[in-house]
Structures are given as structure tokens and as C-alpha cells.
Enzyme design. Structure first.
Site, PDB file in Angstrom:
ATOM      1  N   HIS A  45       0.803  -1.229   0.000  1.00  0.00           N
ATOM      2  CA  HIS A  45       0.000   0.000   0.000  1.00  0.00           C
ATOM      3  C   HIS A  45       0.835   1.279   0.000  1.00  0.00           C
ATOM      4  O   HIS A  45       0.298   2.360  -0.254  1.00  0.00           O
ATOM      5  CB  HIS A  45      -1.000   0.007   1.176  1.00  0.00           C
ATOM      6  N   ASP A  74      -0.612  -7.425   1.323  1.00  0.00           N
ATOM      7  CA  ASP A  74       0.061  -6.139   1.489  1.00  0.00           C
ATOM      8  C   ASP A  74       1.580  -6.275   1.468  1.00  0.00           C
ATOM      9  O   ASP A  74       2.278  -5.720   2.317  1.00  0.00           O
ATOM     10  CB  ASP A  74      -0.393  -5.433   2.771  1.00  0.00           C
ATOM     11  N   SER A 149       5.163   1.604   7.866  1.00  0.00           N
ATOM     12  CA  SER A 149       4.710   0.408   7.148  1.00  0.00           C
ATOM     13  C   SER A 149       5.779  -0.076   6.184  1.00  0.00           C
ATOM     14  O   SER A 149       6.407   0.716   5.480  1.00  0.00           O
ATOM     15  CB  SER A 149       3.421   0.704   6.373  1.00  0.00           C
TER      16      SER A 149
END
Length: 292
Positions: A45, A74, A149
Site C-alpha cells: 500500500h 500487502d 509500514s
């Protein structure tokens, strides 16, 4: 204190395996050095463009290309134009326990950043809301700050447990661990995507009539409610109203069970599919296609 110094030493030692990933307009994200030849693993993402991607590991910015991505787990893989990077040091697959202290590391800027938390849950065999399959994952109470992330989750020995993502479950920090990453990264490097088998059917779980449960050795199966035209299922003679109870010698009791069995390894193979039609148990050969 000694604990504080130990944690600081872990951040310092692990920092040169944490990459800054510039692939979106906003704040850069993070990644993990997978191999010394420039393979970087990060979160899907945070990759908002397919070109003009750059990474840096504490030094100059290096061009990188997108090798592949899997939105359902992801995970994304990049290849940087660099050799001699230091791969992260992975922890043993079953070393994490609920309550263990962990560090999330990131490099949204030029230096390594860190946040501390604990492992709040761990499990194996999870299908994500997007349909991806994880062999193992960790849940933590970490606050995922912007840009973290794709960065590593590190234990108190300085070993990487997985890569962090805030996108698989809203408001929950998940780490995709090495046992899951191995298969995902291998498939992305080989094919650019995760290969998934395809039958061309719609199903729903049902109870099998009692008179034949003993014969098939299970109480539930998958009722076929639709069959796509020109699909592998139609070509094999499977009909709407049939109930699947087995595939390739394995029982099929649920939708998740069927999806798990439709792995990339079966694509192109003809395998037996066992169905209940009326009160009869039949077996057909079905050629597994690849889901586009």
C-alpha cells in the site's frame, strides 16, 4: 538503564538493513533488505507508483524497480540497483511469544526511527479480508507512525520477526512473518504476482445429507451455486447443484479450505475433484487454470 541501552543498540545495529522507500507523494515509507543483491521487501500500500521509485539505506538514494506486489497480503518486492546491501537477520519462525517486547523500525527520513510495544497475539493460517493467505502473522500493540509500514518488527535479540503493515486490518498493527513472506516473495520474484488456481464456480457451505456423511467422512461440503461459461469446472462436467467434498485427494469442507488448496502449484495440472450429485458420489478430472 541497561534495557534502554540494549534497545538503542538493537536499533543502531539493525538500522543498516532498514530501507527508506520513496514511491508515493506523501511521506516516504520503509522496507527491509531481503538480499544483498538489492531485493527490498516492503508493504504494497505504500507503493503508489510503478516508476521513479528510489530507496536508500542510510546513504544516497538509489533507483529501484517494482518486481511485483500482492495486495491481498500487502507485500511488495523491489529491486534496487545496488549490490552489497546487508540483509536483515531473521528470527526463528516460532521464537515469538505473546508478551514479548518488540521494536518496529522505520526509515521515513534519513535516519532509523523506532517505537516499542509487545506481541499481543500470534497465529498461523489466516486469510486476510482481501483474500490473501498468511501462514503465520503477529499482532502487536505498536502505534504505526506514518512511514513505518514495510519496515521490520524486531525482537529483543535484534532479529527480524516480519514486516509491519497497518493496512490489513483497520486500526490494527500486523506483522507478516518470515514463513509467510518466503512463499510470497518467491512467487513475486518468479512471476510478479501471486499465482492462484481457478475453477470458475460460486459456492456456499452446506451440510451433507446424513446418509452419505459416513461414506465421505465429513459433515460439510461446498454447494456449487454458479458455474462460469467455458471455465475449468464446466469443461470437467461439474454442474450447478453439485456439492464439492474433495480436491486432489484432500477433503473440502469450507470456502477457505478450497481456496487454500487452489495454490499456484496446481495451475496447469489435471486433478481429481470429488462431488456429491443427488445421492451419488462421483469423481471428475478438472484442469486447474490461473486466476487473472
Amino acid at each position: 538503564s541497561k534495557i534502554s541501552d540494549d534497545l538503542a543498540n538493537i536499533v543502531e545495529a539493525s538500522g543498516n538493513t532498514v530501507a527508506r522507500v520513496d514511491a508515493r507523494r506523501r511521506l516516504p515509507a520503509s522496507g527491509v533488505v531481503w538480499s544483498e543483491d538489492g531485493i527490498i521487501v516492503t508493504a504494497h500500500h505504500v507503493i503508489e507508483r510503478d516508476e521513479n521509485i528510489h530507496i536508500s539505506v542510510g546513504g544516497e538514494s538509489i533507483p529501484a524497480e517494482l518486481v511485483g506486489r500482492d495486495p491481498t497480503t500487502d507485500v511488495a518486492v523491489l529491486k534496487a540497483e545496488s549490490n552489497g546491501l546487508r540483509p536483515t537477520n531473521w528470527a526463528a519462525p516460532d521464537s515469538a511469544r505473546v508478551g514479548h517486547l518488540v521494536l518496529a523500525l522505520g526509515r521515513p527520513g534519513s535516519t532509523t526511527a523506532a517505537t516499542l510495544g509487545v506481541v499481543s497475539a500470534l497465529d498461523g493460517g489466516w486469510r486476510t479480508p482481501a483474500g490473501g493467505r498468511l501462514e503465520q502473522y503477529l499482532q502487536t500493540d505498536l502505534v504505526m507512525y506514518p512511514g513505518f509500514s514495510g519496515g521490520p518488527l524486531v525482537n529483543s535479540a535484534g532479529e527480524t520477526l516480519g514486516i509491519n503493515t497497518s493496512a490489513l486490518l483497520r486500526g490494527v498493527s500486523i506483522a507478516v512473518t518470515k514463513p509467510s513472506l518466503d512463499g510470497i516473495v518467491e512467487s513475486l520474484l518468479a512471476h510478479g504476482h501471486i499465482r492462484r488456481g481457478y475453477l470458475g464456480i460460486g459456492t456456499q457451505p452446506v451440510r451433507i445429507p446424513e446418509r452419505i456423511t459416513e461414506t465421505v467422512g465429513q459433515e460439510t461440503g461446498l454447494l456449487i451455486v454458479s458455474v462460469e461459461s467455458d471455465s475449468p469446472a464446466e469443461k470437467s462436467g461439474i454442474l450447478m447443484g453439485d456439492t464439492i467434498v474433495g480436491l486432489n485427494g484432500n477433503q473440502v469442507k469450507s470456502i477457505d479450505g478450497l481456496l487454500t488448496q487452489l495454490s499456484g502449484e496446481l495451475i496447469g495440472q489435471s486433478v481429481p475433484i470429488r462431488i456429491v450429485r443427488g445421492e451419488q458420489i462421483s469423481e471428475f478430472e478438472v484442469a486447474i487454470a490461473e486466476r487473472n
